[in-house]
Design a protein around this motif. Structure first.
Motif, PDB file in Angstrom:
ATOM      1  N   GLY A  14       0.794  -1.215   0.000  1.00 21.04           N
ATOM      2  CA  GLY A  14       0.000   0.000   0.000  1.00 21.04           C
ATOM      3  C   GLY A  14       0.829   1.269   0.000  1.00 21.04           C
ATOM      4  N   GLU A  15       0.129   2.395  -0.110  1.00 24.03           N
ATOM      5  CA  GLU A  15       0.816   3.686  -0.147  1.00 24.03           C
ATOM      6  C   GLU A  15       1.463   3.979   1.203  1.00 24.03           C
ATOM      7  N   GLU A  20       3.625   5.553  -3.854  1.00 28.69           N
ATOM      8  CA  GLU A  20       2.452   6.330  -4.272  1.00 28.69           C
ATOM      9  C   GLU A  20       1.819   5.679  -5.490  1.00 28.69           C
ATOM     10  N   PHE A  21       0.473   5.575  -5.486  1.00 26.17           N
ATOM     11  CA  PHE A  21      -0.272   5.033  -6.626  1.00 26.17           C
ATOM     12  C   PHE A  21      -0.991   6.170  -7.348  1.00 26.17           C
ATOM     13  N   LYS A  22      -0.993   6.136  -8.677  1.00 28.74           N
ATOM     14  CA  LYS A  22      -1.721   7.106  -9.487  1.00 28.74           C
ATOM     15  C   LYS A  22      -2.520   6.348 -10.546  1.00 28.74           C
ATOM     16  N   LYS A  23      -3.786   6.744 -10.694  1.00 35.15           N
ATOM     17  CA  LYS A  23      -4.641   6.083 -11.689  1.00 35.15           C
ATOM     18  C   LYS A  23      -4.112   6.344 -13.094  1.00 35.15           C
ATOM     19  N   THR A  35       4.310  14.647  -6.567  1.00 31.24           N
ATOM     20  CA  THR A  35       4.847  13.491  -5.841  1.00 31.24           C
ATOM     21  C   THR A  35       6.320  13.288  -6.150  1.00 31.24           C
ATOM     22  N   LYS A  52      -4.860   2.061  -8.634  1.00 34.68           N
ATOM     23  CA  LYS A  52      -5.782   2.866  -7.836  1.00 34.68           C
ATOM     24  C   LYS A  52      -5.254   3.050  -6.420  1.00 34.68           C
ATOM     25  N   ASP A  53      -5.814   4.036  -5.692  1.00 38.64           N
ATOM     26  CA  ASP A  53      -5.386   4.298  -4.320  1.00 38.64           C
ATOM     27  C   ASP A  53      -5.507   3.059  -3.438  1.00 38.64           C
ATOM     28  N   SER A  54      -6.461   2.200  -3.775  1.00 33.71           N
ATOM     29  CA  SER A  54      -6.680   0.988  -2.988  1.00 33.71           C
ATOM     30  C   SER A  54      -5.608  -0.067  -3.227  1.00 33.71           C
ATOM     31  N   ASP A 124       1.640   9.263   3.534  1.00 30.29           N
ATOM     32  CA  ASP A 124       1.253   8.913   2.164  1.00 30.29           C
ATOM     33  C   ASP A 124       0.705  10.121   1.405  1.00 30.29           C
ATOM     34  N   SER A 125       1.073  11.317   1.844  1.00 28.96           N
ATOM     35  CA  SER A 125       0.538  12.529   1.212  1.00 28.96           C
ATOM     36  C   SER A 125       1.684  13.465   0.795  1.00 28.96           C
TER      37      SER A 125
END
Length: 482
Positions: A14-15, A20-23, A35, A52-54, A124-125
């Motif tokens: 996970g993030e 970091e995840f980006k669609k 980022t 995805k964020d998930s 994660d931000s």
């Protein structure tokens, strides 16, 4: 290529601070570059496009992959978008028939800005910290791991330094702290304890540092090690186009301190001020803080001439600076950061400065007592301290002028002599660089811009000098004498 298990494992976790995840299925959105900036400013990290964020992998449109990669490389190499430019190669991987673009961002050695803004990573931000002075200071603190004054000169040794200055520092430390360790050390041991003898990591050779030379070196050695070292002290109250008094100081930091303090005491009245029930010299307290700040914290790698200027309604100092933010500093949120630790350490040990951060607080305190106003500290590539003055601080008591007719004659003669000398200096610089502008002439000659303009106007009217071309792309031409 198939997505490696190591990267798949990162996605499954996970993030986080570094993931970091980006669609971003068809194009790279602007927040991707934010980022990149935040990872660069923190510990580096991993960006996955098409996730995805998930953590679900949805994939990037395969027809858009090449263009997205090209666009990414173009943007991160554009200083207007990302500064300093980064050199990162995005890689596309396959996972169960879906394409994922992977971007590994390294940790940058310098602070990175995205479209002029500073981003930092918090869990994660991505946080825009540009306007948060404290966080910006902390970021710069993380980035700075070397200091220019730690430059090693293996060809010089302790015997090349002035032992009277080392003895002076030893005695001052003993006066401040009885039985100070320096009292029982040899010169060599004392310099080692202060971090003024180091090993050059590139050659393995040991030698004294630039800080040692600036503190204890003879003038000739200082010039050979740092040719641009100079502090300009100027008193400009009556003759505002030039100056009333000036001291160009090119010597070690101890004697530079003495001369700057003496210059301030010479031209500033010591107003009667009480702190509690005790009379104190707020003038001397202010001078101590701003002079020690200028000498201990300036960026000695930069040739910008440091200044202490006394005018009718203010004192100000300017010195080159390795900035840790931009704009006016707020004492309530200010977080100090050492810029030349070995010099600051010596200054503290001998009593020329106190603990880091106390200088700003003391300057505020004593400026309010001295003039009833507040000083201004401005952080940037040039660090400035402005101390407002009460009119009584620079007023001259008693007769200061000779009879008017005699005085006018002296002024006229002096003006003519100074103008002739300045004209020769201007012509010399123009011969070397016909495209030099008036502001550059002002900086190089340490003369006000208004004076440069006035003298050059006279030179043009006297057909000594001609301007060719426009203001921006033109040049100067020296007229030949008949």
């Amino acid at each position: 290529m198939v997505l490696p298990d190591t990267l798949l494992s990162l996605i499954k976790q996970g993030e986080s601070l570094t993931v970091e995840f980006k669609k971003s299925t068809t194009e790279i959105t602007s927040d991707v570059y934010e980022t990149v900036c935040s990872f660069s400013n923190r510990e580096g990290g991993h960006i996955f496009l098409g996730v995805k964020d998930s953590g679900d992998i949805i994939g990037v449109n395969k027809d858009c992959v090449d263009q997205m990669k090209k666009n990414f490389v173009t943007v991160i190499n554009n200083r207007n978008k990302l500064n300093p430019p980064l050199y990162i190669n995005p890689i596309d991987y396959e996972f169960k028939g879906k394409t994922v673009i992977y971007i590994q961002v390294p940790r940058s050695q310098s602070v990175c800005r995205c479209r002029g803004r500073i981003f930092d990573r918090n869990y994660d931000s991505d946080l825009d910290i540009t306007d948060n002075e404290g966080l910006v200071y902390q970021l710069y603190a993380r980035k700075q791991d070397t200091y220019y004054v730690n430059k090693v000169f293996p060809i010089f040794s302790v015997t090349d330094l002035r032992h009277d200055l080392i003895d002076r520092a030893r005695n001052m430390s003993g006066m401040r702290t009885p039985k100070h360790p320096w009292q029982y050390m040899t010169d060599l041991e004392m310099l080692r304890s202060a971090g003024l003898i180091l090993t050059d990591t590139s050659t393995g050779n040991e030698g004294i540092t630039l800080a040692a030379i600036l503190l204890f070196g003879p003038d000739a050695l200082i010039v050979s090690a740092l040719a641009h070292h100079k502090t300009d002290a100027i008193f400009r109250v009556f003759n505002t186009d030039r100056y009333d008094d000036r001291d160009v100081i090119i010597t070690n930091l101890f004697e530079s301190y003495d001369r700057l303090i003496a210059f301030g005491q010479k031209h500033l009245n010591d107003l009667f001020v009480t702190e509690g029930m005790q009379s104190i010299s707020a003038r001397d307290k202010i001078l101590r803080e701003i002079v020690s700040n200028s000498l201990a914290h300036r960026n000695y790698a930069n040739a910008y001439v440091a200044k202490l200027v006394i005018e009718k309604d203010r004192i100000y100092t300017e010195n080159s600076n390795r900035s840790h933010g931009f704009g006016n500093l707020d004492p309530s949120s200010f977080e100090p950061f050492p810029k030349n630790p070995p010099i600051s350490k010596v200054f503290r040990e001998v009593g020329l400065a106190d603990e880091l951060g106390s200088g700003m607080r003391n300057t505020y305190k004593y400026t309010k007592l001295y003039s009833g106003a507040e000083p201004i500290f401005t952080e940037g590539d040039v660090f400035r301290i402005i101390v407002p003055l009460h009119e009584a601080a620079t007023v001259v008591v008693g007769p200061t002028k000779v009879p008017k007719s005699h005085d006018d004659t002296l002024d006229d003669t002096l003006d003519d002599t100074l103008d002739d000398t300045l004209e020769l200096k201007i012509l010399s610089l123009i011969q070397k660089n016909p495209r030099i502008n008036q502001r550059e002439l002002s900086d190089q000659l340490a003369t006000s811009l208004s004076t440069i303009k006035r003298v050059m106007t006279g030179m043009i009217q006297a057909n000594v000098l001609t301007r060719k071309g426009g203001k921006r792309y033109g040049y100067w031409e020296i007229e030949a004498k008949e």
